[in-house]
Design a protein around this motif. Structure first.
Motif, short mmCIF file in Angstrom:
data_model
loop_
_atom_site.label_atom_id
_atom_site.label_comp_id
_atom_site.label_asym_id
_atom_site.label_seq_id
_atom_site.Cartn_x
_atom_site.Cartn_y
_atom_site.Cartn_z
N ILE A 130 -14.89 -12.72 -43.97
CA ILE A 130 -14.24 -12.66 -45.28
C ILE A 130 -12.75 -12.42 -45.14
O ILE A 130 -11.93 -13.06 -45.79
CB ILE A 130 -14.87 -11.54 -46.14
N ASP A 131 -12.40 -11.49 -44.24
CA ASP A 131 -10.99 -11.10 -44.07
C ASP A 131 -10.77 -10.82 -42.59
O ASP A 131 -11.47 -9.97 -42.02
CB ASP A 131 -10.69 -9.86 -44.90
N PRO A 132 -9.85 -11.52 -41.91
CA PRO A 132 -9.62 -11.27 -40.48
C PRO A 132 -8.94 -9.94 -40.19
O PRO A 132 -8.85 -9.54 -39.04
CB PRO A 132 -8.74 -12.44 -40.05
N GLY A 133 -8.46 -9.26 -41.23
CA GLY A 133 -7.76 -8.00 -41.02
C GLY A 133 -6.32 -8.24 -40.60
O GLY A 133 -5.94 -9.32 -40.16
N ALA A 134 -5.51 -7.19 -40.73
CA ALA A 134 -4.10 -7.29 -40.33
C ALA A 134 -3.51 -5.90 -40.33
O ALA A 134 -3.67 -5.15 -41.30
CB ALA A 134 -3.33 -8.19 -41.29
N GLY A 135 -2.82 -5.54 -39.25
CA GLY A 135 -2.17 -4.24 -39.19
C GLY A 135 -3.17 -3.12 -39.39
O GLY A 135 -4.17 -3.03 -38.69
N LEU A 152 -12.69 -4.45 -35.58
CA LEU A 152 -12.52 -5.62 -34.72
C LEU A 152 -13.65 -6.59 -35.01
O LEU A 152 -14.81 -6.17 -35.15
CB LEU A 152 -12.56 -5.20 -33.24
N VAL A 153 -13.34 -7.87 -35.09
CA VAL A 153 -14.36 -8.91 -35.17
C VAL A 153 -14.19 -9.80 -33.94
O VAL A 153 -13.07 -10.25 -33.63
CB VAL A 153 -14.22 -9.76 -36.45
N HIS A 276 -6.53 -15.38 -31.53
CA HIS A 276 -6.75 -14.26 -32.44
C HIS A 276 -5.93 -14.46 -33.71
O HIS A 276 -4.95 -15.22 -33.72
CB HIS A 276 -6.35 -12.94 -31.79
N ARG A 277 -6.33 -13.76 -34.74
CA ARG A 277 -5.56 -13.57 -35.95
C ARG A 277 -5.90 -12.18 -36.46
O ARG A 277 -7.09 -11.86 -36.64
CB ARG A 277 -5.90 -14.62 -37.03
N GLY A 278 -4.89 -11.35 -36.70
CA GLY A 278 -5.15 -10.01 -37.21
C GLY A 278 -6.04 -9.21 -36.29
O GLY A 278 -5.70 -8.96 -35.13
N ARG A 279 -7.21 -8.83 -36.78
CA ARG A 279 -8.16 -8.04 -36.00
C ARG A 279 -9.37 -8.87 -35.55
O ARG A 279 -10.42 -8.32 -35.23
CB ARG A 279 -8.66 -6.85 -36.85
N THR A 280 -9.22 -10.18 -35.54
CA THR A 280 -10.32 -11.08 -35.19
C THR A 280 -9.94 -11.89 -33.96
O THR A 280 -8.86 -12.48 -33.89
CB THR A 280 -10.63 -12.02 -36.36
N VAL A 319 -5.12 -2.50 -32.67
CA VAL A 319 -5.99 -3.63 -32.35
C VAL A 319 -5.26 -4.97 -32.42
O VAL A 319 -5.39 -5.79 -31.50
CB VAL A 319 -7.24 -3.62 -33.25
N PRO A 320 -4.46 -5.25 -33.46
CA PRO A 320 -3.77 -6.55 -33.48
C PRO A 320 -2.86 -6.75 -32.27
O PRO A 320 -2.77 -7.87 -31.74
CB PRO A 320 -2.97 -6.51 -34.78
N ASP A 321 -2.22 -5.68 -31.79
CA ASP A 321 -1.37 -5.81 -30.60
C ASP A 321 -2.21 -6.04 -29.35
O ASP A 321 -1.82 -6.80 -28.45
CB ASP A 321 -0.51 -4.55 -30.43
#
Length: 407
Positions: A130-135, A152-153, A276-280, A319-321
């Motif tokens: 639904i949402d890859p997450g971010a920051g 994390l996904v 990756h994108r965001g937390r995925t 996680v994004p880093d």
């Protein structure tokens, strides 16, 4: 502090390895698999030295070696049986720190699943990102109609990855590699034989023994995409390979029609710009599907999983880093291997007689110059070692049994 939560989409080799590695690093994991069981659709898997070293980080290298058939003498043949090149296991072990361990996919799936907490794997569940997450924003996944938050996904949902399409909507997706593959696992024939690949005109066959007395065999042919044999795939194999050298006709004859798997080979001809994108994160075929011509698809998924866990494990960086570091580590290597796999695949689909004659003559000439030249195609691939303290020893170091003595 609550355990960080990872949702892994897909319970194949890459997904289960990622889940096991993240659990080992202190993460709570949920694995979503749309199939009703973990019984893999597939057959044999050649675990190369690099894949074995990835498994060593989970303590699974030696169990895999214990259940493997070791690729010993063998080589490359013509359909009439003439040897173009012979393998040298000792040279491969000296060059790469180990040799090929051949296992059934179910063996590896069972070992990986045993490393994951009971109840963490949800079968028969559809997962949608639904949402890859971010920051600081968590990712969100719909699991069986329920929204689940995740720190994390990990998308291990294969060559036709829905998550990849969600993250990179402008990417063209997988393309046909130009050939179709058939796979069977049958009892070993009542005759001596050694592992081999046999290259013909636009067609290829391979026969590899498994430790349990069966044989994993596979064939490929350069045919139009989407085809099916009107009289069954076993008859198609007999038509294409039934006149080739023993034990190929005998292996095909031993297969039941419902045991013959046929799949068009698809790969990511257009590379992704990131994994990756965001937390995925994408791993395995979702990130870099490649033709099976170098036997590295599963091995690269193993590498992806342990490198991802390495960057995530400490929690010292957001996680994004950590995922950005994962992309920097994995993207150049896997895309180079994907290109080399595609090149090797094209060599097996040559159909014109003059081109096949030149190809075979070159292979034979290189083989006569020594095993070192034949092994160069795996330089920079099979000699990989995991990141972290074990690059020179410690928990990430390869087992002393990776030379094949454990099989």
């Amino acid at each position: 502090m609550n355990e960080p939560h990872a949702v892994v989409i897909g319970a194949g080799i890459g997904g289960l390895t990622a889940a096991a590695a993240l659990h080992r690093a202190g993460w709570r994991v949920t694995v979503a698999e749309r199939a009703a069981s973990l019984e893999p659709v597939g057959a044999g898997l050649a675990v190369a030295p690099n894949g074995q070293r990835a498994l060593d980080t989970l303590g699974l290298g030696d169990p895999v070696r214990d259940q493997a058939a070791w690729q010993g003498s063998g080589g490359l043949r013509t359909p009439g049986g003439r040897w173009l090149a012979r393998t040298d296991t000792s040279a491969a072990a000296e060059r790469f720190g180990g040799s090929i361990a051949m296992v059934h996919r179910a063996t590896l799936i069972d070992l990986l699943a045993a490393q994951i907490p009971q109840g963490a794997v949800q079968l028969g569940v559809t997962a949608n990102l639904i949402d890859p997450g971010a920051g600081d924003r968590q990712a969100a996944v719909e699991l069986g109609g329920e929204r689940v938050a995740a720190d994390l996904v990990v998308a291990a949902d294969g060559v036709n990855s829905a998550v990849r399409a969600r993250l990179f909507p402008d990417h063209p997706g997988p393309a046909y590699a130009g050939f179709t593959a058939w796979r069977i696992v049958v009892p070993a024939p009542d005759m001596p034989f050694v592992p081999h690949e046999t290259w013909g005109r636009g067609e290829m066959w391979g026969s590899q023994p498994l430790k349990d007395g069966r044989v994993y065999a596979y064939g490929t042919a350069g045919v139009p995409e989407g085809g099916r044999s009107p009289d069954g795939e076993k008859q198609e194999l007999l038509r294409r390979f039934g006149s080739w050298h023993a034990p190929i006709p005998q292996l095909i004859a031993a297969a039941r029609e419902d045991e013959v798997l046929r799949n068009d080979v698809r790969h990511l001809r257009t590379p992704l710009a990131a994994y990756h994108r965001g937390r995925t994160a994408l791993i395995g075929d979702a990130a870099h599907a490649m033709p099976p011509s170098l036997g590295q698809g599963g091995n690269q998924a193993l590498e992806d999983a342990v490198v991802l866990a390495h960057h995530i494990a400490t929690g010292a960086t957001p996680v994004p880093d950590a995922l950005a570091a994962y992309t920097r580590d994995r993207l150049p290597r896997t895309q180079q291997i994907a290109r080399r796999s595609a090149q090797a695949g094209r060599a097996t689909t040559l159909r014109a007689a003059p081109a096949v004659t030149v190809r075979n003559a070159l292979i034979a000439a290189v083989a006569r110059l020594g095993p070192g030249l034949m092994l160069r195609s795996m330089d920079g691939i099979a000699d990989w070692r995991p990141p972290g303290p074990g690059a020179g020893g410690g928990p990430y170091a390869a087992s002393s049994r990776s030379d094949g003595t454990g099989g």
